[in-house]
Design a protein around this motif. Structure first.
Motif, short mmCIF file in Angstrom:
data_model
loop_
_atom_site.label_atom_id
_atom_site.label_comp_id
_atom_site.label_asym_id
_atom_site.label_seq_id
_atom_site.Cartn_x
_atom_site.Cartn_y
_atom_site.Cartn_z
N SER A 1 0.83 -1.21 0.00
CA SER A 1 0.00 0.00 0.00
C SER A 1 0.86 1.26 0.00
CB SER A 1 -0.92 0.03 1.23
OG SER A 1 -1.95 -0.89 1.06
N PHE B 1 -3.98 5.16 -0.24
CA PHE B 1 -3.75 4.23 0.87
C PHE B 1 -5.04 3.59 1.33
CE2 PHE B 1 -2.97 3.14 5.32
CZ PHE B 1 -1.79 2.43 5.19
N THR C 1 -9.05 -0.73 -6.06
CA THR C 1 -7.91 -1.61 -5.83
C THR C 1 -8.28 -3.08 -5.91
OG1 THR C 1 -7.10 0.10 -4.36
CG2 THR C 1 -6.01 -2.04 -4.26
N THR D 1 -3.00 -5.50 -1.14
CA THR D 1 -2.66 -4.30 -0.39
C THR D 1 -3.27 -4.43 0.99
OG1 THR D 1 -4.66 -3.09 -0.93
CG2 THR D 1 -2.85 -2.93 -2.51
#
Ligand SMILES: Nc1ncnc2c1ncn2[C@@H]1O[C@H](COP(=O)(O)OP(=O)(O)OP(=O)(O)O)[C@@H](O)[C@H]1O
Ligand SMILES: [Mg+2]
Lengths: 336, 359, 295
Positions: free
Chosen positions: C69, C210, C216, C225
């Motif tokens: 990440s 993040f 993602t 991640t």
């Protein structure tokens, strides 16, 4: 195959050429004056600008969207047959959304249709509820809170958003689970004897969704109301306008762009939410995004997944358009 | 030696709007040259054309005898001091002054030497390390001048550089600017809408109106010998009386006006029967004067006593207001008093009515 | 304005409930991170423990995901801030008649659900890398960075655009007039002016990357991640180690926010000091302290 590659590289090139042609035309006609693009930015910076924005607009935004839409109209084929004689455009994936598998006996694909409309309906509801919850506080922060109190309020508001969506949803699971503190309180006070299954009844999911995007509503509202002159509200009050009148005819019209922007954001995020349904949904929970997810990673039917994603995208676009139309706003006014 | 700046038939248009019309002008090396005109008359536009930010729609700009067509602002031997100064807030005073040398690749130690000299010259040697935001208005002004002088331009262009300053400071800076110009000896082209500024500092002045250069000359010429009604009324105070020419005699003409026949100089060769304007400055009007001079009567409306001078406002027969300025020691009339005002024909000036002027 | 006592009580009540709703879940989760039972529990407190933090840091998957990440976040910053900058500059220069079309295109990712961005990124790049023989680019990290960059660049652009609109064009012209070339103007004048906006854009880009999950989870392919590992853990069942992670994240960001606040106050104080100095200089000048004559 090579046709699509030619398209992928040709489209950006054509658009860039078109832009420069337009600029040259305007210069010739005297509509635009001043230095030309490369003269104004220099060659190096000019190239950086064109390449960066070109890559972004085409290779990151437009072409992927087009590829997804394109795929949604293609049949599911093994890789070897892609681009072959069987790779023809088809509405099969959309037919599936409505009627289900060709072998099924049911008339409609109720599961998916219901999930879709439930998602849209609940998202609209949550958007409205969030607006109702946030409006009083946003108004207070923008119009009557002192500077010191405002700082504290802002800090308290932002704090929960430092933790990510999954953890926020998880917090609701801890709170609402059968052994969670809410059920302990309810049973302790004798209101119920059995723990209530909040999560199974999707109460947890809906609360978690509303909670997850509260901030996306309150900040656009706050920003919009803040730009309203405090004196205007005072003046209306002095003239004896009742409080609801002030809100309906002064504050709300002024805050229109903020309301529209908060509502579109919350709706889009809610309808597209994946974390909250995964964490807070039960096995019988109906929500559209997990279904889309499963098309890809359970059914391994990418074209179908693409079609489902496109359906979701279209409904989000429709929602934005309806909101813009209803509020008589332009896109630029709501994305600030 | 080639002229510092030459404008040949320069026109600047924005869409349909003509901001500068047919400007022809030669500015000599070492001259302090001012453009004077009301707000929006195209002064800034003309200056930006000289410095290269605007290409003329028609016509030519020459600097040092060389045609500037296609040469960008960063390649011209001019330096511009902006209306808002445009100092760089993220740099210190010294870095600001040295910026032109830095982009020219002048080595650091040489640059530092030069900046130090300039800082001394503009009396800021203590302030080189400061950020621009720490300076007062006058100090910022001097930084801007030093920054422009650092690149040793052959022409310095100044766009109303004093307009943001306090009155007292402005007067102080006038003298200072003039002194700097004398010392460095380069051409200054100065823009202002303040005639006091233009008259006190300049070698020559171009008076502009609505994109047109109406008259070029030294301060005395534009004040005492205006050639257009605009210049006559814009530079200094002036009373204006309209009429028709009834007689012409070597250099003088008589104007038939509602206030009677009035005689003045006739520099633009008006002929009998033409409509014209008579200009008489307040300070040449005499009270109670009689015999041998043109004159008219009026009722005193207001007397403003300023010590060494007093300004008397009168209403004449046509209802128009006329101002007379008289020196100390002259007995002042009371409000309401009837007065006779006179002036010698040498002090009256007849000019043709501007075209399309039907009032 | 003077609200009546009834209104005031109602509003106070509303505020209390609002913040209970907002902060309650987090407090509950936070407390459970320190409680001993295997299942996240707030009450009764069986005993205080830091074991869950130890369990968190011992979790290899989580730590690998965290590294991934951070790495992706860094890459997204490196891509999105320059793109956002270019996007904002183009916005101020593009011909007015196509400006709204351009705006529509580049802002659309902000209003597009994250999963759709993830899906379309994967679909396009799978095809594209296959056709151009650049299969090595079909990689979880690359796709995630590209997918996230689509909307994060738009955030960056909006932030930078807001500052760019306050840019004083005459600064640029002054530099040109002094002989700077166009690239020099860009480096010396425009970039320093935009620095604060670039910094905020970078921070926002990193944080958005993040904590992103929706895009993602599609684009990361077989990699993991922190958020995708976390999602897997949460689906498997609840453990207080997850609560511990939330506590760590809040602690880190609160410390960051406090540090930033201190830094900002110092900068503000310095600016105020400069302002005062300028005022004093001004007064001294007006009081007639003769500024040393020239030459
Ligand atoms: N880029 C432009 N596009 C269109 N019109 C312009 C442009 N720049 C200037 N103008 C117009 O040209 C006219 C002259 O402007 P200019 O700035 O030269 O006036 P000025 O004499 O410097 O006035 P001021 O004393 O107010 O600075 C004005 O009417 C202005 O509106
Ligand atoms: Mg001007």
């Amino acid at each position: 195959m090579n046709g699509s590659l030619a398209f992928i590289f040709g489209l950006p090139l054509a658009v860039v050429v078109l832009f420069f042609a337009l600029s040259a035309y305007e210069r010739r006609r005297g509509i635009a004056t001043g230095p030309g693009f490369f003269q104004r930015n220099g060659l190096a910076v000019g190239l950086y600008l064109v390449l960066a924005v070109g890559f972004w607009a085409f290779f990151i935004i437009l072409l992927p969207q087009l590829a997804m839409v394109d795929m949604s109209f293609r049949p599911k084929l093994p890789p070897a047959q892609m681009g072959g004689p069987k790779d023809l455009y088809t509405l099969e994936n959309y037919r599936y959304f409505l009627f289900g598998s060709t072998t099924s006996t049911a008339e409609w694909n109720w599961l998916h249709i219901k999930a879709f409309f439930l998602t849209i309906g609940v998202s609209i509801l949550i958007t409205l509820i969030n607006f109702a919850i946030c409006y009083p506080l946003a108004f207070h922060m923008a119009q009557s809170a002192s500077a010191a109190r405002l700082r504290v309020l802002l800090l308290l508001l932002i704090l929960p958003y430092w933790v990510n969506e999954i953890l926020r949803a998880f917090a609701f699971r801890v709170l609402l689970s059968s052994g969670g503190i809410i059920n302990q309180l309810l049973m302790g006070s004798g209101l119920t004897h059995e723990p209530i299954d909040f999560l199974g009844a999707d109460v947890g999911l809906y609360m978690g969704l509303s909670y997850a995007y509260l901030l996306m509503m309150i900040f656009p509202l706050y920003n919009a109301i803040e730009s309203l002159d405090r004196n205007q509200v005072e003046a209306a009050r002095d003239l004896g306008a009742p409080w609801w009148h002030i809100h309906a005819f002064i504050v709300l019209p002024h805050a229109k762009p903020g309301i529209a922007s908060g509502c579109t954001l919350v709706f889009m995020l809610t309808a597209g939410a994946l974390a909250a349904p995964l964490v807070l949904g039960g096995p019988r929970t109906l929500w559209f995004t997990p279904i889309v997810y499963d098309r890809f990673y359970q059914a391994f039917n990418w074209p179908q997944g693409a079609a489902y994603a496109f359906i979701l995208l279209v409904s989000c676009i429709l929602f934005v358009l309806v909101v813009l139309k209803a509020f008589r706003l332009s896109l630029g006014e709501i994305t600030r | 030696m080639a002229a510092a700046v030459e404008l040949e038939g320069v026109n600047v248009t924005f869409g349909d709007f003509v901001a500068v019309r047919d400007a022809n002008l030669t500015i000599e090396p070492g001259e302090f040259f001012s453009f004077l005109g009301p707000s929006g008359c195209g002064k800034t536009t003309l200056l930006r054309t000289i410095s290269g930010f605007i290409e003329p729609t028609r016509g030519q700009v020459k600097i040092g005898g060389q045609d500037m067509k296609g040469i960008g602002p960063n390649k011209r031997p001019t330096a511009l001091i902006f209306q808002n100064l445009a100092l760089f807030p993220m740099m210190t005073v010294a870095e600001n002054i040295g910026y032109g040398l830095r982009v020219r690749g002048v080595p650091r130690h040489e640059r530092d030497e030069k900046v130090k000299t300039l800082l001394i010259q503009v009396a800021l040697s203590e302030h080189g390390h400061k950020k621009v935001s720490e300076l007062s208005g006058g100090q910022k002004q001097r930084v801007a001048i030093a920054r422009a002088l650092a690149v040793e331009p052959s022409v310095l262009l100044l766009d109303e550089p004093l307009s943001a300053l306090d009155l007292k400071l402005r007067q102080h800076m006038r003298a200072e600017l003039r002194a700097i110009q004398k010392r460095v000896g380069i051409t200054f082209i100065y823009i202002t809408h303040d005639q006091g500024e233009a008259l006190t500092m300049s070698d020559r002045i171009a008076v502009m109106n609505a994109g047109v250069i109406e008259q070029v000359g030294d301060g005395r010429a534009v004040y005492a010998e205006p050639r257009t009604p605009f210049v006559a009324s814009f530079v200094g105070e002036n009373n204006r009386i309209r009429g028709r020419v009834s007689a012409v005699e070597d250099g003088f003409a008589t104007l038939d006006t509602p206030l009677g026949a009035l005689k003045g100089r006739n520099p633009v060769a008006l002929s009998v029967g033409q409509e014209a304007l008579l200009f008489v400055r307040p300070e040449v009007l005499r009270l109670h004067a009689n015999g041998g001079t043109s004159g008219f009567a009026g009722e005193t409306l207001d007397v403003a006593y300023e010590g060494s001078v007093s300004h008397i406002t009168l209403r004449v027969k046509t209802g128009q207001k006329v101002t007379a300025s008289v020196g100390g020691g002259v007995p002042l009339p009371a409000a309401g008093e009837e007065l006779h005002l006179g002036f010698t024909p040498e002090d009256g000036l007849l000019l043709a009515l501007p075209e399309g002027h039907g009032r | 304005m003077i609200p009546g006592p009834f209104q005031r009580v109602m509003f106070a009540l509303y505020t209390v409930i609002f913040f209970l709703y907002l902060l309650g879940p987090l407090v509950v989760m936070g407390v459970s991170a320190f409680n001993t039972p295997q299942y996240p529990q707030v009450w009764p407190i069986d005993g205080l423990t830091l074991d869950w933090f130890a369990a968190l840091f011992a979790d290899q998957d989580m730590m690998t995901g965290l590294k991934m990440s951070l790495w992706i976040g860094l890459l997204v910053v490196c891509i999105s801030v320059p793109i956002g900058l270019a996007g904002a500059i183009i916005m101020t220069q593009i011909q007015p008649r196509v400006r709204s079309l351009y705006y529509l295109v580049v802002v659309s990712p902000v209003l597009t659900p994250g999963i759709i961005i993830g899906i379309s990124t994967v679909v396009f790049w799978r095809q594209f890398t296959g056709q151009t023989g650049t299969r090595f680019l079909y990689d979880g990290v690359v796709l995630t960075v590209l997918g996230q960059a689509s909307f994060i660049s738009a955030y960056c652009m909006l932030i930078i655009l807001a500052r760019l609109q306050r840019f004083d064009r005459s600064q640029e012209e002054a530099a040109l007039d002094l002989g700077a070339s166009y690239p020099q103007v860009f480096r010396h004048i425009l970039l320093p002016f935009l620095k604060p906006a670039l910094a905020s854009a970078a921070v926002l880009a990193f944080l958005s990357s993040f904590e992103n999950y929706n895009t993602t989870t599609f684009a990361i392919l077989s990699d993991k991640t922190l958020t995708t590992v976390l999602a897997g853990r949460v689906r498997q069942g609840s453990t207080p180690a997850i609560s511990a992670l939330a506590v760590v994240i809040v602690a880190v960001t609160v410390i960051g926010a406090i540090a930033f606040e201190i830094y900002k106050r110092r900068a503000d104080a310095a600016a105020a000091r400069r302002q005062r100095a300028a005022l004093e200089a001004e007064e001294a000048e007006l009081a007639g302290t003769p500024t040393p004559a020239m030459g």
